[in-house]
Motif scaffolding. Sequence first.
Motif, PDB file in Angstrom:
ATOM      1  N   ILE A  72       0.852  -1.192   0.000  1.00  0.00           N
ATOM      2  CA  ILE A  72       0.000   0.000   0.000  1.00  0.00           C
ATOM      3  C   ILE A  72       0.890   1.244   0.000  1.00  0.00           C
ATOM      4  O   ILE A  72       1.822   1.358   0.791  1.00  0.00           O
ATOM      5  N   GLY A  73       0.597   2.170  -0.891  1.00  0.00           N
ATOM      6  CA  GLY A  73       1.382   3.396  -0.950  1.00  0.00           C
ATOM      7  C   GLY A  73       2.678   3.259  -1.710  1.00  0.00           C
ATOM      8  O   GLY A  73       3.603   4.048  -1.523  1.00  0.00           O
ATOM      9  N   VAL A  74       2.760   2.251  -2.591  1.00  0.00           N
ATOM     10  CA  VAL A  74       3.926   2.064  -3.460  1.00  0.00           C
ATOM     11  C   VAL A  74       3.406   1.968  -4.892  1.00  0.00           C
ATOM     12  O   VAL A  74       2.566   1.114  -5.188  1.00  0.00           O
ATOM     13  N   TRP A  75       3.908   2.840  -5.781  1.00  0.00           N
ATOM     14  CA  TRP A  75       3.400   2.892  -7.150  1.00  0.00           C
ATOM     15  C   TRP A  75       4.529   2.799  -8.167  1.00  0.00           C
ATOM     16  O   TRP A  75       5.569   3.448  -8.021  1.00  0.00           O
ATOM     17  N   LYS A  76       4.302   2.010  -9.187  1.00  0.00           N
ATOM     18  CA  LYS A  76       5.160   2.004 -10.368  1.00  0.00           C
ATOM     19  C   LYS A  76       4.523   2.943 -11.387  1.00  0.00           C
ATOM     20  O   LYS A  76       3.341   2.806 -11.721  1.00  0.00           O
ATOM     21  N   VAL A  77       5.301   3.910 -11.868  1.00  0.00           N
ATOM     22  CA  VAL A  77       4.771   4.945 -12.760  1.00  0.00           C
ATOM     23  C   VAL A  77       5.661   5.026 -13.993  1.00  0.00           C
ATOM     24  O   VAL A  77       6.885   5.121 -13.882  1.00  0.00           O
ATOM     25  N   GLU A  78       5.036   4.987 -15.164  1.00  0.00           N
ATOM     26  CA  GLU A  78       5.794   5.088 -16.410  1.00  0.00           C
ATOM     27  C   GLU A  78       4.967   5.816 -17.458  1.00  0.00           C
ATOM     28  O   GLU A  78       3.732   5.869 -17.378  1.00  0.00           O
ATOM     29  N   ALA A  79       5.643   6.392 -18.424  1.00  0.00           N
ATOM     30  CA  ALA A  79       4.953   7.081 -19.509  1.00  0.00           C
ATOM     31  C   ALA A  79       4.150   6.074 -20.323  1.00  0.00           C
ATOM     32  O   ALA A  79       4.586   4.940 -20.548  1.00  0.00           O
ATOM     33  N   ASP A  80       2.957   6.492 -20.768  1.00  0.00           N
ATOM     34  CA  ASP A  80       2.121   5.579 -21.549  1.00  0.00           C
ATOM     35  C   ASP A  80       2.286   5.772 -23.051  1.00  0.00           C
ATOM     36  O   ASP A  80       1.639   5.085 -23.844  1.00  0.00           O
ATOM     37  N   GLY A  81       3.147   6.715 -23.449  1.00  0.00           N
ATOM     38  CA  GLY A  81       3.381   6.949 -24.871  1.00  0.00           C
ATOM     39  C   GLY A  81       2.409   7.902 -25.514  1.00  0.00           C
ATOM     40  O   GLY A  81       2.545   8.242 -26.693  1.00  0.00           O
ATOM     41  N   ALA A  82       1.406   8.352 -24.751  1.00  0.00           N
ATOM     42  CA  ALA A  82       0.408   9.266 -25.307  1.00  0.00           C
ATOM     43  C   ALA A  82       0.267  10.519 -24.451  1.00  0.00           C
ATOM     44  O   ALA A  82      -0.780  11.165 -24.457  1.00  0.00           O
ATOM     45  N   GLY A  83       1.299  10.835 -23.682  1.00  0.00           N
ATOM     46  CA  GLY A  83       1.278  12.040 -22.865  1.00  0.00           C
ATOM     47  C   GLY A  83       0.801  11.832 -21.448  1.00  0.00           C
ATOM     48  O   GLY A  83       0.849  12.761 -20.641  1.00  0.00           O
ATOM     49  N   GLY A  84       0.329  10.639 -21.118  1.00  0.00           N
ATOM     50  CA  GLY A  84      -0.116  10.339 -19.766  1.00  0.00           C
ATOM     51  C   GLY A  84       0.843   9.389 -19.074  1.00  0.00           C
ATOM     52  O   GLY A  84       1.980   9.181 -19.513  1.00  0.00           O
ATOM     53  N   VAL A  85       0.381   8.797 -17.974  1.00  0.00           N
ATOM     54  CA  VAL A  85       1.200   7.843 -17.237  1.00  0.00           C
ATOM     55  C   VAL A  85       0.392   6.582 -16.955  1.00  0.00           C
ATOM     56  O   VAL A  85      -0.836   6.619 -16.829  1.00  0.00           O
ATOM     57  N   ARG A  86       1.101   5.475 -16.870  1.00  0.00           N
ATOM     58  CA  ARG A  86       0.509   4.197 -16.483  1.00  0.00           C
ATOM     59  C   ARG A  86       0.947   3.931 -15.055  1.00  0.00           C
ATOM     60  O   ARG A  86       2.143   3.913 -14.754  1.00  0.00           O
ATOM     61  N   VAL A  87      -0.024   3.717 -14.158  1.00  0.00           N
ATOM     62  CA  VAL A  87       0.238   3.623 -12.725  1.00  0.00           C
ATOM     63  C   VAL A  87      -0.224   2.264 -12.215  1.00  0.00           C
ATOM     64  O   VAL A  87      -1.356   1.844 -12.470  1.00  0.00           O
ATOM     65  N   LEU A  88       0.656   1.582 -11.486  1.00  0.00           N
ATOM     66  CA  LEU A  88       0.312   0.295 -10.871  1.00  0.00           C
ATOM     67  C   LEU A  88       0.733   0.335  -9.417  1.00  0.00           C
ATOM     68  O   LEU A  88       1.899   0.581  -9.099  1.00  0.00           O
ATOM     69  N   GLU A  89      -0.220   0.103  -8.504  1.00  0.00           N
ATOM     70  CA  GLU A  89       0.101   0.040  -7.078  1.00  0.00           C
ATOM     71  C   GLU A  89       0.549  -1.372  -6.727  1.00  0.00           C
ATOM     72  O   GLU A  89       0.108  -2.356  -7.333  1.00  0.00           O
ATOM     73  N   ALA A  90       1.436  -1.480  -5.725  1.00  0.00           N
ATOM     74  CA  ALA A  90       2.034  -2.769  -5.390  1.00  0.00           C
ATOM     75  C   ALA A  90       1.125  -3.663  -4.555  1.00  0.00           C
ATOM     76  O   ALA A  90       1.411  -4.850  -4.412  1.00  0.00           O
ATOM     77  N   ARG A  91       0.051  -3.132  -4.000  1.00  0.00           N
ATOM     78  CA  ARG A  91      -0.815  -3.969  -3.167  1.00  0.00           C
ATOM     79  C   ARG A  91      -1.451  -5.076  -4.004  1.00  0.00           C
ATOM     80  O   ARG A  91      -1.661  -4.939  -5.210  1.00  0.00           O
ATOM     81  N   GLY A  92      -1.748  -6.186  -3.353  1.00  0.00           N
ATOM     82  CA  GLY A  92      -2.299  -7.334  -4.051  1.00  0.00           C
ATOM     83  C   GLY A  92      -3.607  -7.032  -4.756  1.00  0.00           C
ATOM     84  O   GLY A  92      -4.489  -6.368  -4.207  1.00  0.00           O
TER      85      GLY A  92
END
Length: 232
Positions: free
Chosen positions: A44-64
Amino acid sequence: MAPARSAGDGHPVLRAVRGLPGRIPDPAGRRPRVLKQNRGNGGIGVWKVEADGAGGVRVLEARGGAVARVMPLADFMAERLVAFEPGGGLVDQPFQARLLDGMIRCYMSGGQVVGFGHQMVRALAPAEAGPAGPRLYSGPDDPRFQRLRAMMERDWTPGLARRLDIEPDDLPVIWDADFLLGPKSTAGEDSYVLCEINVSAVFPIPDEAPDALAATTLKRLASHRRKRAPAS
């Protein structure tokens, strides 16, 4: 506000939300970032953040069970405002490509390594990586981790004490530090990247650790008694 430096590992701690656009996406454009709150558990409170190639971001939290979301960076920044309340902040780290090689937990008593735990973690990994495995415990003499042990006892932990301006004996009787594997050196040796430190949620511990914890406790009690004893 310029990023402060986190103790021991050189990763910046963002103290204001306006620092995010300069870090997300990765300013070097090479790999995703991982942002962590000062405190949390279970991903909880841990995020993987990367560019999505279209000006936004793709966000994935580490919680199950978390599902990746694609959103404007401004929306992600707005969600993180609460993390920047007094005493807060976000630790900013590059995503470690060797995540699937597992995480090594160093169990510590003061400045001494008293055991290890190795686990095949799957937080922030793609679904096809499968479920996480159990943490497997071993004693401080586990031959797989002697280089890491030496680094912890001789370099990293003394450096942590200096950075925090405390004596080594002020470190907790039981605490741990989690490491992911970083890039290999030209000689083929593993490097280690600090993932997090745990003080309040350390147990269970390796079977070999309790004797060392008891010895640390007795040593500190004896030292305390000597300091309190009246001068003769």
